[in-house]
Design an enzyme around this catalytic site. Structure first.
Site, PDB file in Angstrom:
ATOM      1  N   ARG A 127       0.835  -1.208   0.000  1.00 29.82           N
ATOM      2  CA  ARG A 127       0.000   0.000   0.000  1.00 29.82           C
ATOM      3  C   ARG A 127       0.871   1.260   0.000  1.00 29.82           C
ATOM      4  NH1 ARG A 127      -4.556   0.512   4.521  1.00 29.82           N
ATOM      5  NH2 ARG A 127      -2.753   1.036   5.800  1.00 29.82           N
ATOM      6  N   ARG A 131      10.493  18.802  -8.028  1.00 29.18           N
ATOM      7  CA  ARG A 131      11.784  18.563  -8.709  1.00 29.18           C
ATOM      8  C   ARG A 131      12.945  19.150  -7.911  1.00 29.18           C
ATOM      9  NH1 ARG A 131      10.060  20.704 -14.570  1.00 29.18           N
ATOM     10  NH2 ARG A 131       9.418  22.365 -13.157  1.00 29.18           N
ATOM     11  N   LYS A 175      -2.541   7.122   0.954  1.00 30.84           N
ATOM     12  CA  LYS A 175      -2.334   7.394   2.385  1.00 30.84           C
ATOM     13  C   LYS A 175      -1.279   8.492   2.478  1.00 30.84           C
ATOM     14  CE  LYS A 175      -2.261   4.616   6.497  1.00 30.84           C
ATOM     15  NZ  LYS A 175      -3.250   5.369   7.262  1.00 30.84           N
ATOM     16  N   GLU A 232     -16.040   6.426   5.520  1.00 27.70           N
ATOM     17  CA  GLU A 232     -15.225   5.781   6.561  1.00 27.70           C
ATOM     18  C   GLU A 232     -15.148   6.727   7.746  1.00 27.70           C
ATOM     19  OE1 GLU A 232     -11.123   5.232   5.397  1.00 27.70           O
ATOM     20  OE2 GLU A 232     -11.011   7.201   4.467  1.00 27.70           O
TER      21      GLU A 232
HETATM   22  N1  PXG Z   1      -9.144   4.861   7.092  1.00 23.10           N
HETATM   23  C1  PXG Z   1      -8.205   5.814   7.237  1.00 23.10           C
HETATM   24  C2  PXG Z   1      -8.459   7.171   6.704  1.00 23.10           C
HETATM   25  C3  PXG Z   1      -6.992   5.500   7.862  1.00 23.10           C
HETATM   26  O1  PXG Z   1      -6.052   6.432   7.991  1.00 23.10           O
HETATM   27  C4  PXG Z   1      -7.806   3.244   8.222  1.00 23.10           C
HETATM   28  C5  PXG Z   1      -8.966   3.610   7.559  1.00 23.10           C
HETATM   29  C6  PXG Z   1      -7.635   1.826   8.684  1.00 23.10           C
HETATM   30  O2  PXG Z   1      -6.730   1.137   7.828  1.00 23.10           O
HETATM   31  P1  PXG Z   1      -5.820  -0.061   8.339  1.00 23.10           P
HETATM   32  O3  PXG Z   1      -5.028  -0.464   7.165  1.00 23.10           O
HETATM   33  O4  PXG Z   1      -4.982   0.503   9.459  1.00 23.10           O
HETATM   34  O5  PXG Z   1      -6.738  -1.129   8.810  1.00 23.10           O
HETATM   35  C7  PXG Z   1      -6.783   4.201   8.361  1.00 23.10           C
HETATM   36  C8  PXG Z   1      -5.471   3.877   9.023  1.00 23.10           C
HETATM   37  C9  PXG Z   1      -4.397   6.529  14.531  1.00 23.10           C
HETATM   38  C10 PXG Z   1      -4.184   6.471  13.052  1.00 23.10           C
HETATM   39  O6  PXG Z   1      -3.540   7.081  15.213  1.00 23.10           O
HETATM   40  C11 PXG Z   1      -4.849   5.539  12.299  1.00 23.10           C
HETATM   41  C12 PXG Z   1      -4.647   5.462  10.920  1.00 23.10           C
HETATM   42  C13 PXG Z   1      -3.812   6.368  10.333  1.00 23.10           C
HETATM   43  C14 PXG Z   1      -3.180   7.323  11.087  1.00 23.10           C
HETATM   44  C15 PXG Z   1      -3.336   7.375  12.467  1.00 23.10           C
HETATM   45  O7  PXG Z   1      -5.427   6.014  14.994  1.00 23.10           O
HETATM   46  N2  PXG Z   1      -5.388   4.480  10.288  1.00 23.10           N
END
Ligand code: PXG
Length: 295
Positions: A57, A110, A156, A189
């Site tokens: 990812r 760049r 991400k 989400e």
């Molecule tokens: N949606 C978003 C927008 C995320 O950032 C998830 C879903 C869950 O994905 P995973 O792959 O982890 O099952 C995320 C990821 C925190 C924190 O501190 C959590 C995420 C990113 C940054 C901080 O809780 N989660």
């Protein structure tokens, strides 16, 4: 935690340095523009959970923003493991950050010849146990999920302002998480978690095209569903479907699987963590203890 005498060691651009020395330039475009990508990864019991999936990812996110990490995923995996070893961590949260790197004040990437690569491995701050035993109260907020026509929510990226604004709205009304809708009004989400609901034997979550991140915990839950007699489905839905659900829960690397018992002041199901959700929590926890890349 690592022994009190030794500082936390951070991987930065090829070296492990003590926390105090792990600093980035004010000209880093990750800082100036949020130009970069990241991953949040967990290690359980001496093994890194779904490390390959997180790495895939990360490289997809980087590719989508034309960011050359200049290191192979295989090498970066080794660096993650080395950072965990250096800090003697067996249960940990790993934050992997790749920014565009140091440039000048203009936004032209760049001007940034080298990406900044950072791996932070630290003790995991677990959610309070009552989040799992009692369940979460969440609200739908007015901040809409970024439109994929402007910036794909599947990247991400280091710019989390959209999610942070939603989190602030949740904070202001005293709940831990916010449900974000997309521009069409369908559920996308939460700010750092994916969302699911259960009706009968159907386990439903929004498709990634609705603005949901292709969550790794989300995928685990969908894989586990059949073994618990549930049919996993990706479907567009609105808050109405959540209000009338039998059960609901969130998934994320930090949160794992966490029951939701109130949404917008409406009680979901019986108002207690649902039986099927509890089975999924157990099945997910079993999986985290069984699988993973050894540190
Ligand atoms: N949606 C978003 C927008 C995320 O950032 C998830 C879903 C869950 O994905 P995973 O792959 O982890 O099952 C995320 C990821 C925190 C924190 O501190 C959590 C995420 C990113 C940054 C901080 O809780 N989660």
């Amino acid at each position: 935690m690592n022994p009190k005498t030794s500082p936390l060691m951070i991987y930065m651009n090829g070296r492990l340095v003590p926390k105090e020395e792990a600093v980035v330039s004010v000209f880093d475009h990750g800082f100036l523009y949020g130009d970069g990508v990241f991953e949040g990864i967990r290690a359980y019991n001496g093994r890194v959970f779904r490390l390959q999936e997180h790495m895939d990812r990360l490289y997809r996110s980087a590719r989508a923003i034309i960011l050359d990490i200049k290191m192979s995923p295989e090498d970066l995996i080794q660096k993650v493991l080395e950072t965990l070893r250096a800090n003697q961590l067996r249960d940990a949260y790993v934050r992997l950050v790749v920014s565009r790197g140091t440039g000048d004040l203009g936004l032209d990437p760049r001007k940034c010849p080298e990406p900044t690569i950072i791996i932070i491995a630290d003790k995991i701050a677990l959610y309070p146990e009552e989040c799992y035993s009692v369940g979460l109260d969440v609200v739908t907020v007015s901040t809409r999920r970024n439109s994929s026509q402007a910036l794909s929510p599947n990247i991400k990226a280091l710019n989390y302002l959209n999610n942070i604004l939603a989190k602030i709205e949740a904070n202001l009304v005293g709940v831990r998480e916010a449900i974000m809708l997309n521009l069409e009004g369908f559920v996308a989400e939460c700010t750092g978690d994916n969302i699911f609901y259960i009706k009968g034997d159907r386990l439903i979550t929004p498709p990634t095209t609705a603005g949901a991140l292709d969550g790794i915990t989300r995928n685990c839950v969908m894989e586990l569903a059949p073994s618990l007699g549930l049919k996993a489905e990706e479907k567009l839905f609105t808050p109405y479907d959540l209000y009338t659900a039998e059960e609901s829960f969130l998934t994320g690397t930090a949160a794992e699987v966490i029951p939701v018992i109130r949404i917008d002041s409406r009680t979901i199901g019986s108002g207690k963590p649902g039986a099927k959700t509890q089975k999924l929590i157990r099945a997910f926890r079993d999986l985290t203890q069984k699988e993973g890349v050894p540190i």
